[in-house]
Write an enzyme that holds these catalytic residues in place. Structure first.
Site, mmCIF file in Angstrom:
data_model
loop_
_atom_site.group_PDB
_atom_site.id
_atom_site.type_symbol
_atom_site.label_atom_id
_atom_site.label_comp_id
_atom_site.label_asym_id
_atom_site.label_seq_id
_atom_site.Cartn_x
_atom_site.Cartn_y
_atom_site.Cartn_z
ATOM 1 N N ASP A 18 0.872 -1.169 0.000
ATOM 2 C CA ASP A 18 0.000 0.000 0.000
ATOM 3 C C ASP A 18 0.917 1.230 0.000
ATOM 4 O O ASP A 18 2.110 1.121 0.302
ATOM 5 C CB ASP A 18 -0.888 -0.049 1.251
ATOM 6 N N ASP A 28 -0.199 5.113 0.941
ATOM 7 C CA ASP A 28 -0.467 6.092 2.001
ATOM 8 C C ASP A 28 -0.498 5.423 3.373
ATOM 9 O O ASP A 28 -1.288 4.501 3.605
ATOM 10 C CB ASP A 28 -1.805 6.787 1.749
ATOM 11 N N ASP A 72 -1.608 -0.870 6.061
ATOM 12 C CA ASP A 72 -1.769 -0.178 7.341
ATOM 13 C C ASP A 72 -3.223 -0.046 7.767
ATOM 14 O O ASP A 72 -3.546 0.825 8.579
ATOM 15 C CB ASP A 72 -1.160 1.236 7.242
#
Length: 222
Positions: A7, A9, A169
């Site tokens: 991922d 961001d 995250d």
């Protein structure tokens, strides 16, 4: 080839400062001033543009779905105009990426940021060439947590989609990996890090220096 897919961001980079500034540009235009705060609202920022607009409008008691629809393009334009002012890569992220490539893994990005903005950001901060594939929110008709973007990223890397691993995250990343039937590793150094253990990923990551060993333990040597 085995692959490791990231991922963007909140996983590879802290993009919250520039995202919040783009949202506050919209709130200033609405007459509310700077509604969202750097630091305090970093977790909201990393949930995306529409979530920031919703959270800010809720905070000032002016939530309207139509207003979110109207200002989302404005937010994207403002973000694209100043996408890398405050953004920083997390410590050790690129070193880990390069080590994984040296070990023979294919490395790519699967993000819910629009593909064009992801390309722009990675290019501006000088790390685009570290990744051999990039799939964004609008690359396919579906986005994470649908597993298709993750599978497509692995395919573009020349890898077996069943022999990949997603580093993320959020619950979105956890659910994407689960839907694809592959392991997830969730980082604990982002704004929502303390919540990651409850999602029961295959591994938690406190420091990028540990990632190559974690990858080898979960999907084996490349």
């Amino acid at each position: 080839m085995k692959t490791v897919i990231f991922d963007l961001d909140g996983t590879l980079a802290d993009t919250s400062g520039d995202l919040l500034e783009a949202a506050n540009h919209c709130f200033r235009d609405m007459g509310y001033g700077d509604v969202l705060e750097p630091g305090r609202d970093a977790g909201i920022a990393l949930r995306g543009g529409r979530r920031m607009l919703a959270a800010g409008l809720e905070r000032v008691g002016a939530f309207e779905e139509a207003k979110i629809d109207a200002y989302y393009p404005v937010l994207l334009e403002a973000y694209g105009a100043a996408i890398s002012v405050h953004t920083v890569m997390y410590p050790g992220a690129i070193d880990a990426v390069e080590q994984l490539k040296t070990l023979g893994y294919g490395v790519g990005i699967c993000t819910n940021k629009p593909e064009g903005l992801a390309e722009q950001l990675l290019t501006e901060i000088g790390v685009r060439n570290a990744f051999d594939a990039l799939v964004g929110a609008d690359t396919l008709p579906v986005r994470k947590p649908d597993p298709a973007p993750l599978i497509e990223t692995a395919r573009r890397l020349g890898g077996n989609p069943k022999m990949t691993l997603l580093v993320g995250d959020s619950d979105t990343d956890r659910n994407t990996a689960k839907a694809a039937g592959v392991p997830s590793v969730l980082v604990t150094f982002g704004p929502s890090g303390e919540d990651m253990a409850a999602l029961e990923p295959e591994a938690l990551l406190d420091d990028y220096a540990a990632l190559p060993a974690v990858v080898q333990s979960l999907i084996g040597p490349s």
